[in-house]
Design a protein around this motif. Structure first.
Motif, mmCIF file in Angstrom:
data_model
loop_
_atom_site.group_PDB
_atom_site.id
_atom_site.type_symbol
_atom_site.label_atom_id
_atom_site.label_comp_id
_atom_site.label_asym_id
_atom_site.label_seq_id
_atom_site.Cartn_x
_atom_site.Cartn_y
_atom_site.Cartn_z
ATOM 1 N N THR A 14 57.439 65.548 11.130
ATOM 2 C CA THR A 14 58.266 64.501 10.522
ATOM 3 C C THR A 14 58.121 63.172 11.257
ATOM 4 O O THR A 14 58.893 62.253 11.024
ATOM 5 C CB THR A 14 59.750 64.916 10.511
ATOM 6 N N ASN A 15 57.135 63.076 12.163
ATOM 7 C CA ASN A 15 56.896 61.889 12.984
ATOM 8 C C ASN A 15 58.048 61.603 13.944
ATOM 9 O O ASN A 15 58.305 60.455 14.306
ATOM 10 C CB ASN A 15 56.608 60.655 12.122
ATOM 11 N N ARG A 16 58.707 62.664 14.351
ATOM 12 C CA ARG A 16 59.741 62.545 15.379
ATOM 13 C C ARG A 16 59.094 62.821 16.738
ATOM 14 O O ARG A 16 58.405 63.838 16.910
ATOM 15 C CB ARG A 16 60.875 63.535 15.122
ATOM 16 N N PRO A 17 59.290 61.956 17.740
ATOM 17 C CA PRO A 17 58.646 62.145 19.037
ATOM 18 C C PRO A 17 59.084 63.436 19.724
ATOM 19 O O PRO A 17 60.222 63.883 19.581
ATOM 20 C CB PRO A 17 59.109 60.925 19.849
ATOM 21 N N VAL A 18 58.148 64.007 20.477
ATOM 22 C CA VAL A 18 58.407 65.228 21.234
ATOM 23 C C VAL A 18 58.139 64.927 22.709
ATOM 24 O O VAL A 18 57.063 64.438 23.067
ATOM 25 C CB VAL A 18 57.510 66.380 20.756
ATOM 26 N N PHE A 19 59.128 65.227 23.558
ATOM 27 C CA PHE A 19 59.019 64.930 24.989
ATOM 28 C C PHE A 19 59.203 66.208 25.813
ATOM 29 O O PHE A 19 59.863 66.200 26.846
ATOM 30 C CB PHE A 19 60.088 63.910 25.402
ATOM 31 N N GLU A 20 58.596 67.307 25.385
ATOM 32 C CA GLU A 20 58.821 68.600 26.027
ATOM 33 C C GLU A 20 58.053 68.754 27.342
ATOM 34 O O GLU A 20 58.521 69.401 28.271
ATOM 35 C CB GLU A 20 58.436 69.733 25.070
ATOM 36 N N VAL A 63 57.570 67.613 30.354
ATOM 37 C CA VAL A 63 58.120 66.651 31.319
ATOM 38 C C VAL A 63 57.201 66.496 32.527
ATOM 39 O O VAL A 63 57.078 65.399 33.099
ATOM 40 C CB VAL A 63 59.544 67.055 31.750
ATOM 41 N N ASP A 64 56.522 67.587 32.943
ATOM 42 C CA ASP A 64 55.601 67.476 34.074
ATOM 43 C C ASP A 64 54.388 66.621 33.704
ATOM 44 O O ASP A 64 53.910 65.812 34.510
ATOM 45 C CB ASP A 64 55.138 68.867 34.522
ATOM 46 N N GLY A 65 53.885 66.796 32.481
ATOM 47 C CA GLY A 65 52.754 65.994 32.026
ATOM 48 C C GLY A 65 53.107 64.525 31.910
ATOM 49 O O GLY A 65 52.296 63.647 32.246
ATOM 50 N N ILE A 66 54.310 64.250 31.426
ATOM 51 C CA ILE A 66 54.761 62.854 31.317
ATOM 52 C C ILE A 66 54.874 62.226 32.703
ATOM 53 O O ILE A 66 54.409 61.105 32.936
ATOM 54 C CB ILE A 66 56.106 62.781 30.578
ATOM 55 N N ARG A 67 55.478 62.975 33.627
ATOM 56 C CA ARG A 67 55.627 62.443 34.990
ATOM 57 C C ARG A 67 54.260 62.178 35.625
ATOM 58 O O ARG A 67 54.040 61.123 36.237
ATOM 59 C CB ARG A 67 56.417 63.430 35.842
ATOM 60 N N ALA A 77 62.249 64.945 33.625
ATOM 61 C CA ALA A 77 63.344 65.636 32.938
ATOM 62 C C ALA A 77 64.424 64.650 32.507
ATOM 63 O O ALA A 77 64.941 64.725 31.384
ATOM 64 C CB ALA A 77 63.933 66.704 33.854
ATOM 65 N N GLU A 78 64.782 63.726 33.385
ATOM 66 C CA GLU A 78 65.788 62.722 33.028
ATOM 67 C C GLU A 78 65.285 61.834 31.901
ATOM 68 O O GLU A 78 66.032 61.486 30.977
ATOM 69 C CB GLU A 78 66.148 61.867 34.240
ATOM 70 N N PHE A 79 63.994 61.486 31.961
ATOM 71 C CA PHE A 79 63.389 60.676 30.901
ATOM 72 C C PHE A 79 63.515 61.380 29.552
ATOM 73 O O PHE A 79 63.933 60.772 28.556
ATOM 74 C CB PHE A 79 61.917 60.423 31.235
ATOM 75 N N ALA A 80 63.166 62.665 29.494
ATOM 76 C CA ALA A 80 63.239 63.414 28.237
ATOM 77 C C ALA A 80 64.668 63.468 27.713
ATOM 78 O O ALA A 80 64.906 63.327 26.496
ATOM 79 C CB ALA A 80 62.691 64.824 28.435
#
Length: 492
Positions: free
Chosen positions: A267-273, A275-279, A475-478
């Motif tokens: 649905t084009n909703r962002p996914v932030f699962e 968290v280690d990869g984002i960091r 984690a806080e970012f997500a």
């Protein structure tokens, strides 16, 4: 759709009773079509294109249609030219564009204030595509019953819909592209005693990490003060838009997508699962944007104009920018070096604007007809060929007589079978096909602001109150992103 222009823009694509202005798509604009419109009657083709004035509401004396829009940054004001063309036919239903800031954040604030006030003085909003869900959900827009996406590219069309209804018609599209200074790259390879690859400096499937590494390698060779060279000092490997505005969100979202640190669902909703990869991605980016030369840090002050000026001035090896930059870089006042461009590693983010009829408009039928005219096939051809915008319709990309980025702005009637001009059409269309849709959310603006605030603090050197660096907590970012998507923003 109402009136004589359907969703495919077919009005005028057939015979027209002998009017020479219809011989090619170009002919409508450069073949003397305006002169044919002057007079009491309309040729059949133009009646089909515009619809009959009798179908529209009767305007009160002195009234007209008003489009509230960001600044027209097309060369020669092509959006205004289209409105002028409308006015040559609809003398009793005139229209005008009221421009607000070219800064997306300020333009959003102005349009939202007008919509919230129910201002009947604005009939059409030219909305950045991520704003459509919010304006639609809030009841600020009219549903465009019967509108079809025939002839439009799928992603731009979908951006104008919300919960199964169509609220906006694609006016123009945008997608992030990667530009490069071929002279600097040739200089780099000559210093190594090698020939530059004939296929271009960056393979098509290069990742962002590989591009960043290569850009810094070139910068290490050609950057800084090279005495004796007749060129500007190079101080930036990749010019990005990292100033504190919407451009930062777009640039970083493209990079994080390329690094597979974030994603979007069906649905084009962002996914932030992850968290280690984002960091890990943000931490790596923070290091890459802080070289000893200090050059890349200039991107933290760049918006579209600043980054383009730096690249055009020969200060940057690469530039992330929108398609319209190509006309400026190859135009009459073009840069004194050879410019190449390609899709961004991992694909760019879809941008662009769509026209929506205000719920407060006193003349919704005429407003919709104007929106249909401004988004029909021939209007898209003008914005594509002369204005430097990426078209939201299929047809301009398949017109061999209309190469994208033609610096002359008029071109010739001879088809362009191959070469860089034809490649430009294919490269741009391919970049649009590979673009990631913008997050489709009612609270996109809240998400963008929270994303920018949290990520930018971790990237900008000395971002904390005591002048130190701000640590990034995935984690806080997500958690903050999930809250922002529900309209909840943490206090600053």
């Amino acid at each position: 759709m109402t009136g004589g222009v359907d969703g495919s823009g077919v009005a005028g694509s057939g015979t027209d009773g002998g009017t020479h202005a219809w011989t090619t798509r170009r002919g409508f604009f450069v073949g003397g079509a305006l002169g044919l419109l002057v007079g009491a009657g309309l040729p059949l083709g133009f009646e089909q294109l515009f619809g009959r004035a009798a179908d529209l509401e009767t305007f009160s004396l002195g009234d007209g249609l008003t489009i509230l829009s960001g600044r027209d940054e097309t060369e020669g004001g092509q959006r205004h030219r289209l409105v002028d063309l409308w006015n040559r036919v609809h003398v009793d239903h005139p229209a005008r564009i009221v421009e607000v800031s070219s800064n997306a954040d300020r333009a959003y604030s102005t349009m939202l204030s007008a919509a919230q006030a129910g201002d009947p003085g604005y009939d059409l909003y030219n909305l950045d595509i991520p704003w459509v869900p919010q304006f639609a959900q809030s009841g600020y827009l009219r549903v465009l019953d019967g509108a079809t996406g025939d002839g439009f590219l799928g992603k731009p069309w979908a951006a104008g819909t919300w919960e199964g209804a169509t609220y906006a018609l694609p006016f123009n599209s945008d997608v992030g592209l990667l530009y490069y200074n071929l002279d600097l790259i040739d200089e780099y390879y000559k210093a190594k005693g090698e020939e530059a690859p004939s296929t271009g400096p960056v393979p098509a499937h290069t990742s962002w990490a590989e591009l960043d590494t290569f850009a810094h390698e070139v910068f290490a060779e050609v950057g800084g003060d090279r005495r004796g060279l007749d060129r500007p000092v190079v101080d930036t490997p990749i010019a990005l838009q990292l100033a504190d505005y919407e451009g930062f969100t777009v640039n970083l979202w493209e990079i994080l997508l390329s690094l597979d640190a974030v994603s979007v669902d069906a649905t084009n909703r962002p996914v932030f699962e992850d968290v280690d990869g984002i960091r890990a991605a943000v931490t790596s980016l923070a290091k890459g944007l802080r070289t000893p030369s200090g050059g890349p840090a200039t991107s933290f002050a760049f918006d579209e104009q600043g980054s383009l000026a730096a690249f055009a001035g020969g200060r940057a090896v690469f530039l992330r920018h929108w398609p319209r930059a190509l006309r400026l870089l190859r135009g009459e006042d073009s840069v004194p070096f050879e410019v190449g461009f390609m899709a961004l590693p991992g694909g760019g983010v879809l941008g662009g604007q769509s026209l929506a009829v205000s719920a407060a408009s006193r003349y919704p039928v005429a407003a919709r007809r104007l929106a249909e005219f401004l988004t029909n096939e021939r209007s898209h051809q003008l914005l594509f060929e002369h204005g430097g915008f990426a078209a939201s319709r299929e047809a301009p990309y398949h017109d061999p007589s209309a190469p994208y980025g033609d610096p002359e702005g008029s071109g010739s009637e001879e088809p362009v079978e191959d070469g860089p001009e034809r490649d430009s059409n294919e490269t741009l269309r391919s970049a649009l096909d590979g673009a990631s849709p913008r997050p489709h959310l009612q609270h996109y603006v809240e998400l963008s602001e929270e994303f920018r605030r949290y990520v930018r603090a971790a990237l900008v050197p000395g971002g904390s109150a005591d002048g130190g660096d701000v640590p990034f907590d995935g984690a806080e970012f997500a958690e903050r992103m999930d809250a922002a998507m529900s309209g909840k923003v943490a206090p600053a």
